[in-house]
Structure formats: structure tokens, C-alpha cells
Motif scaffolding. Structure first.
Motif, PDB file in Angstrom:
ATOM      1  N   TRP A  56       0.821  -1.210   0.000  1.00 44.42           N
ATOM      2  CA  TRP A  56       0.000   0.000   0.000  1.00 44.42           C
ATOM      3  C   TRP A  56       0.857   1.263   0.000  1.00 44.42           C
ATOM      4  O   TRP A  56       0.473   2.295  -0.574  1.00 44.42           O
ATOM      5  CB  TRP A  56      -0.971  -0.011   1.183  1.00 44.42           C
ATOM      6  CG  TRP A  56      -0.374   0.165   2.549  1.00 44.42           C
ATOM      7  CD1 TRP A  56       0.123  -0.810   3.356  1.00 44.42           C
ATOM      8  CD2 TRP A  56      -0.232   1.395   3.277  1.00 44.42           C
ATOM      9  NE1 TRP A  56       0.577  -0.288   4.533  1.00 44.42           N
ATOM     10  CE2 TRP A  56       0.361   1.065   4.524  1.00 44.42           C
ATOM     11  CE3 TRP A  56      -0.546   2.729   3.006  1.00 44.42           C
ATOM     12  CZ2 TRP A  56       0.645   2.033   5.486  1.00 44.42           C
ATOM     13  CZ3 TRP A  56      -0.261   3.694   3.972  1.00 44.42           C
ATOM     14  CH2 TRP A  56       0.323   3.342   5.191  1.00 44.42           C
ATOM     15  N   LYS A  57       2.030   1.170   0.607  1.00 44.59           N
ATOM     16  CA  LYS A  57       2.923   2.328   0.628  1.00 44.59           C
ATOM     17  C   LYS A  57       3.481   2.599  -0.762  1.00 44.59           C
ATOM     18  O   LYS A  57       3.507   3.756  -1.223  1.00 44.59           O
ATOM     19  CB  LYS A  57       4.052   2.080   1.633  1.00 44.59           C
ATOM     20  CG  LYS A  57       3.555   1.934   3.068  1.00 44.59           C
ATOM     21  CD  LYS A  57       4.662   1.523   4.032  1.00 44.59           C
ATOM     22  CE  LYS A  57       4.109   1.380   5.447  1.00 44.59           C
ATOM     23  NZ  LYS A  57       5.126   0.927   6.411  1.00 44.59           N
ATOM     24  N   PHE A  67      -7.873   3.762   3.692  1.00 43.79           N
ATOM     25  CA  PHE A  67      -7.885   4.188   5.084  1.00 43.79           C
ATOM     26  C   PHE A  67      -9.315   4.091   5.612  1.00 43.79           C
ATOM     27  O   PHE A  67     -10.281   4.319   4.872  1.00 43.79           O
ATOM     28  CB  PHE A  67      -7.379   5.623   5.216  1.00 43.79           C
ATOM     29  CG  PHE A  67      -5.904   5.773   5.006  1.00 43.79           C
ATOM     30  CD1 PHE A  67      -5.010   5.611   6.066  1.00 43.79           C
ATOM     31  CD2 PHE A  67      -5.389   6.072   3.753  1.00 43.79           C
ATOM     32  CE1 PHE A  67      -3.648   5.743   5.865  1.00 43.79           C
ATOM     33  CE2 PHE A  67      -4.026   6.210   3.546  1.00 43.79           C
ATOM     34  CZ  PHE A  67      -3.150   6.044   4.613  1.00 43.79           C
ATOM     35  N   ARG A  99      -4.910   2.197   8.967  1.00 42.56           N
ATOM     36  CA  ARG A  99      -4.219   2.162   7.685  1.00 42.56           C
ATOM     37  C   ARG A  99      -4.769   1.045   6.796  1.00 42.56           C
ATOM     38  O   ARG A  99      -5.447   0.136   7.278  1.00 42.56           O
ATOM     39  CB  ARG A  99      -2.718   1.943   7.901  1.00 42.56           C
ATOM     40  CG  ARG A  99      -2.086   2.884   8.866  1.00 42.56           C
ATOM     41  CD  ARG A  99      -0.583   2.759   9.025  1.00 42.56           C
ATOM     42  NE  ARG A  99       0.014   1.437   8.891  1.00 42.56           N
ATOM     43  CZ  ARG A  99       1.308   1.199   9.097  1.00 42.56           C
ATOM     44  NH1 ARG A  99       2.120   2.191   9.451  1.00 42.56           N
ATOM     45  NH2 ARG A  99       1.806  -0.017   8.961  1.00 42.56           N
ATOM     46  N   ALA A 113      -3.269   3.980  12.771  1.00 43.12           N
ATOM     47  CA  ALA A 113      -2.347   5.060  12.426  1.00 43.12           C
ATOM     48  C   ALA A 113      -2.444   6.235  13.398  1.00 43.12           C
ATOM     49  O   ALA A 113      -1.444   6.919  13.656  1.00 43.12           O
ATOM     50  CB  ALA A 113      -2.628   5.560  11.009  1.00 43.12           C
ATOM     51  N   LEU A 143      -3.647  12.365   8.742  1.00 37.92           N
ATOM     52  CA  LEU A 143      -3.424  11.734   7.450  1.00 37.92           C
ATOM     53  C   LEU A 143      -2.214  12.337   6.749  1.00 37.92           C
ATOM     54  O   LEU A 143      -1.447  11.623   6.099  1.00 37.92           O
ATOM     55  CB  LEU A 143      -4.680  11.867   6.591  1.00 37.92           C
ATOM     56  CG  LEU A 143      -4.722  11.032   5.305  1.00 37.92           C
ATOM     57  CD1 LEU A 143      -4.521   9.561   5.604  1.00 37.92           C
ATOM     58  CD2 LEU A 143      -6.044  11.257   4.571  1.00 37.92           C
ATOM     59  N   VAL A 173       0.813  10.595   8.159  1.00 35.45           N
ATOM     60  CA  VAL A 173       0.952   9.222   7.652  1.00 35.45           C
ATOM     61  C   VAL A 173       1.495   9.230   6.220  1.00 35.45           C
ATOM     62  O   VAL A 173       2.384   8.446   5.876  1.00 35.45           O
ATOM     63  CB  VAL A 173      -0.395   8.479   7.699  1.00 35.45           C
ATOM     64  CG1 VAL A 173      -0.281   7.112   7.039  1.00 35.45           C
ATOM     65  CG2 VAL A 173      -0.881   8.335   9.135  1.00 35.45           C
TER      66      VAL A 173
END
Length: 512
Positions: free
Chosen positions: A328-329, A429, A482, A488, A506, A509
Motif C-alpha cells: 500500500w505504501k 484508510f 491504515r 495510524a 493523514l 501518515v
């Protein structure tokens, strides 16, 4: 072949690499995967997928397919350490009961051999659009601030070509040529023992004495190894240690010697044994962790980043969860809605988990090598805690039976009618709010619009049993979860400006 570009190049087609391709596709990112071997694994290798990893497979719609491929031994529960299978049982390792897991998760353990799981993952990766190329190896790599340039070779044709990518995931196994190419060191005990594996047929009913084993770890004067059932009837795998420093070689394990090993391990000198055909691979049990899991645009995952003894069934799930943390990152950075600093959290979060997991696997391996359970039990962490209790970024542990929902922890399982809070996570999210006041739905919409990322809001009746306690929320509070199901941010009580507070959370993050 002309040069081509792919957003993400994955090197390695084992469980971690294939999972990475599936998870990236789930987040809308296409990938090219290369694997030097011609096909997926022919040997069982890893065979237990823990409940947290089954949650992950459930989030991407794969849980049913994985369960459908489970091993015939799926009902087995016993991990035993013995002098011989027919003889004295030294210790039976504690494991989580289904009832205990039900308190923590909507998922359970799935016993599936690696040679069954890898084809399932490969088919799914190809179905969702990954470009999967077995029989292809990386032979050179160059990276700069804009991306990576890899030279690939088709092994059957000895043909080389170039691929460029924005990022590369190194999932090329415990010996990882890529890790070596990048000059990434590692630390830990290293190689602990060398092994050879072979299949055999035998009737072990009498020696088992009614036990339903996942594995039997044998340690006596003649054999140090593991008996693993394949069908709960007559088919088995034997992994046995050998010692090169004593002049022993894989080639020495002919049928006659393998029969003698099985008889010594079972403890029945005249046991009828048939050694099955096929290769008898040599491999090693090692324990080490890479000094870093990121090098510029290269992210290191799975066995390339950490290897551990198979005692504890931690290895495969740890690698798959590396991939889930990373996918996801990479997707958000690829889309341009997150800053590159988000990728720094991959190493910061996953390496401490790897360190702790290797430590726990080593304690369990010490029993396999002859230590008394009582001598290591105080340092051992329960299976449930290692599966569900680690927190980011530092790998500290919480009691999974009494979670408090603090940031960095896995978002707790709470039953919501016919589903779990766990079922709400996986792609976007998610805001979980305790009651309708303030309007967290509007706050989620404002934060989503600000950064161009979906944020789902779910207002949970504060009367739902366990919700407020497990998430640490007073009425009006909320938690931001997350895409990978970790908390998160949390506002335990109503902030003065819910939309502003959530937007800033957000922003942090996303590293923007």
C-alpha cells in the motif's frame, strides 16, 4: 527485446514475491515479476500460514482459495520433540486453540504446503495482470534518483534485455544475490545446520500412538531431524541434519542410508520403508536479519531480509506480511499522493519485527537441538502474541487478548453482527468512530478530498461489546486505520475540530 518500463519490478517468485505482485495489483499497481527457477517450488518447505496472514489473504479476496488448497493434515495440532517417534516424547509445544484464536481474529491457522500455495499465488498474480516471468534472472542493476535499470536474462535462451522500474522489490531468497549486489550486510548467528530432504512411504501408525502431528522433531545419537506428514497415512518428508565439517555430503544420502535414517528416527529397526524418487535438495537452517531493508529504490523482503529456523512456523508469514506492509505504501507513492518518506517506514517497522521473530524462532529451535523446554520457556513469547501482538515501529508487544487500540498496533478484532472490524480493512484508510457525534463521516470526506485518497468512515454503536475498550475510545472518539489494518492515529475523545485533526493525522501518515 526492446526496453520496457514497469512501475515495480519484483525479483523472486516465492511466497513473498508472488504475494507482493498480488497485493500491488489489489492497490492498482502493475508489476513485473522475475524468478530464475523454471517453476514454483516442488517441495513442501513452509507449511503453516498463521491467522494474521489469513486475515491478509481474506482482505484481498484469496482466503477461500488458500483454504481450498490446504493440506490433508489440516486437522493436525501436535508439535512434538522426541528421542524417537516410537519412544520418549521430550516435550509437546503449546499452541493456540481455535477457541483462543476466535477471541482475537475471524481467521484461523491454515496448513498448506508451500508447493501448493505458490501455484495459487502465481495464478492470482497472473489473473490480476502481473507480468510473471519464470526462468528469468536479474544479472545487473543500476539505480538513481529516478528509478532502477535492470538487466534480465532468459535462462533458456541466454538472451538479455533491459527493464526500467520506479521501484524494485528484492524477494530473491535467503542467499539473495541482490542483497549482496547492493552491499547490504546482515547479522545474527548465520548458518546453524545443513540439511537434506527426502520423501518416504511407511506405516507409522503404531509409532504415532494416536498423535496427529504437524511435525516431530527427532534428536538422538543417530539422527537430528524432522518427520513431517504429507497425507496422514503413508507419505512423509524427512529433513535431516548433516555435517560438512565431518566430511558428510548431500550425495552420500542414497536410498540405503535414507532407510537407515528413517528407522533410527522412528525407533523401529525393522520398519518397512520405501524411499520415494525425486531430488534430495540440500539446504540450511539459518538465522539472520539484513542490516537494512531499503537501499534507495530497492526494498528487501522475505527471506532476502530475514531467515529463521522453521520451528514456530514464522518464516513464510513474516515474509508475506512484509509484502502487505509494503504494497500500500508503494501504491500511494506511485500515485503521487504520498511522499517518498512513507517508504522509509517500511524498514523502520518491519526490521524490528524480524529481529524479534528470529529471536523467538531461535528459542524454539534450541529445544529441537536438545535444550529443555523449562530452560527457555521464560523467554518464549506465546504464539498468539507473536502473531497479533507486535506494534510498529519498534516491535514492542502487547497482549492480543487485551488490546487497547493504540497507534502502531494491529486494529483489534471486534464482532459487528455477522462480520468483524477486521473485514473493514484492506484497501483504503478507515475511520472507526464511537458513536455519531461528532460527524466523523464528514471529517473523513474532508481529509480524503484534501489528499486524494479514499477514507471510509464507519460509525460504530458504542454499545457494541468490546469496541470502546479494545480501541481505547470514549463516546465521540475515533481511530484512523491504515490499509494494512494497523492503527495510524487515535482521538480517544472528541477533538475540537474533527476534520482538522483527521486531516493533519493523514498528512503525517502520507509524509506530505
Amino acid at each position: 527485446m526492446t526496453d520496457r518500463h514497469t512501475p515495480v519490478l519484483i525479483v523472486g517468485g516465492g511466497l513473498t514475491g508472488l504475494s507482493t505482485a498480488v497485493f500491488l495489483a489489489w492497490h492498482g499497481v502493475s508489476a513485473t515479476l522475475v524468478e530464475r527457477h523454471p517453476g514454483t517450488s516442488e517441495h513442501p518447505k513452509a507449511r503453516a500460514i498463521n491467522p494474521r496472514t489469513m486475515e491478509v489473504f481474506g482482505a484481498v479476496g484469496m482466503a477461500d482459495a488458500v483454504r481450498a488448497g490446504r493440506s490433508p493434515i489440516s486437522g493436525n495440532t501436535d508439535l512434538v520433540h522426541v528421542e524417537t517417534l516410537a519412544g520418549r516424547e521430550r516435550v509437546r509445544m503449546p499452541n493456540a486453540t481455535p477457541e483462543a484464536i476466535d477471541r482475537i481474529s475471524p481467521a484461523g491457522w491454515t496448513l498448506i504446503d508451500q508447493n501448493q500455495l505458490e501455484p495459487i499465488l502465481r495464478r492470482r498474480a497472473e489473473e490480476v495482470g502481473a507480468d510473471v516471468r519464470f526462468g528469468t534472472e536479474l544479472v545487473a542493476l543500476r539505480q538513481d534518483g529516478d528509478g532502477v535499470r535492470a538487466t534480465l536474462r532468459e535462462r533458456s535462451a541466454s538472451r538479455e534485455y533491459q527493464v526500467t522500474a520506479d521501484y524494485l522489490v528484492a524477494a530473491d531468497g535467503s542467499r539473495s544475490p541482490l542483497r549482496a549486489l547492493l552491499g547490504i550486510g546482515h547479522h545474527g548467528p548465520g548458518v546453524i545446520t545443513e540439511l537434506v530432504s527426502f520423501f518416504f512411504d511407511a506405516d507409522l501408525t503404531e509409532a504415532l500412538r494416536g498423535r496427529r502431528i504437524i511435525a516431530a522433531y527427532v534428536n538422538n545419537d543417530e539422527v537430528r531431524g524432522t518427520i513431517i506428514p504429507l497425507d496422514n497415512d503413508r507419505r512423509w518428508v524427512m529433513n535431516v541434519s548433516y555435517f560438512p565439517d565431518r566430511g558428510q555430503r548431500v550425495e552420500d544420502f542414497d536410498d540405503e542410508r535414507c532407510v537407515a535414517i528413517v528407522r533410527a528416527a522412528v525407533g523401529v529397526p525393522d520398519l518397512a520403508v520405501t524411499i520415494a524418487g525425486g531430488s534430495r535438495p540440500g539446504w540450511d537452517i539459518s538465522a539472520r536479519v539484513a542490516d537494512r531493508m531499503r537501499d534507495g529504490r530497492v526494498l528487501v523482503a522475505g527471506d532476502a531480509a530475514h531467515v529463521m529456523p522453521p520451528t514456530g512456523a514464522f518464516g513464510a508469514s513474516t515474509g508475506i506480511q512484509d509484502a502487505y506492509n509494503l504494497a500500500w505504501k508503494l501504491a500511494l507513492v506511485h500515485r503521487g499522493v504520498a511522499g517518498p518518506g512513507l517508504l522509509d517506514t517500511y524498514d523502520a517497522e518491519r526490521r524490528p519485527v524480524a529481529e524479534r521473530t528470529v529471536e523467538q524462532a531461535m528459542l524454539r529451535f534450541a529445544i529441537r537441538e536438545g535444550k529443555r523446554y523449562e530452560d527457555v520457556a521464560a523467554a518464549m513469547v506465546s504464539e498468539e502474541t507473536m502473531t497479533f501482538g507486535y506494534r510498529y515501529p519498534d516491535g514492542t508487544l502487547e497482549d492480543p487478548f487485551a488490546p487497547d487500540g493504540r497507534p502502531g498496533a494491529r486494529a483489534p478484532h471486534v464482532v459487528l453482527g455477522d462480520r468483524s472490524t477486521i473485514d473493514l480493512f484492506g484497501r483504503d484508510f478507515v475511520v472507526l468512530a464511537a458513536g455519531a457525534e461528532p460527524d466523523w463521516t464528514a471529517a473523513a470526506a474532508a481529509a480524503a478530498a484534501k489528499f486524494g485518497v479514499p477514507v471510509e468512515a464507519h460509525v460504530i454503536d458504542p454499545g457494541v461489546p468490546g469496541f470502546r475498550d479494545r480501541y481505547g475510545l470514549a463516546p465521540g472518539g475515533a481511530a484512523l486505520v491504515r490499509p494494512d489494518g494497523f492503527v495510524a492515529w487515535r482521538a480517544a475523545r472528541r477533538p475540537a475540530d474533527p476534520a482538522g485533526a483527521l486531516t493533519e493525522a493523514l498528512r503525517t501518515v502520507l509524509a506530505v
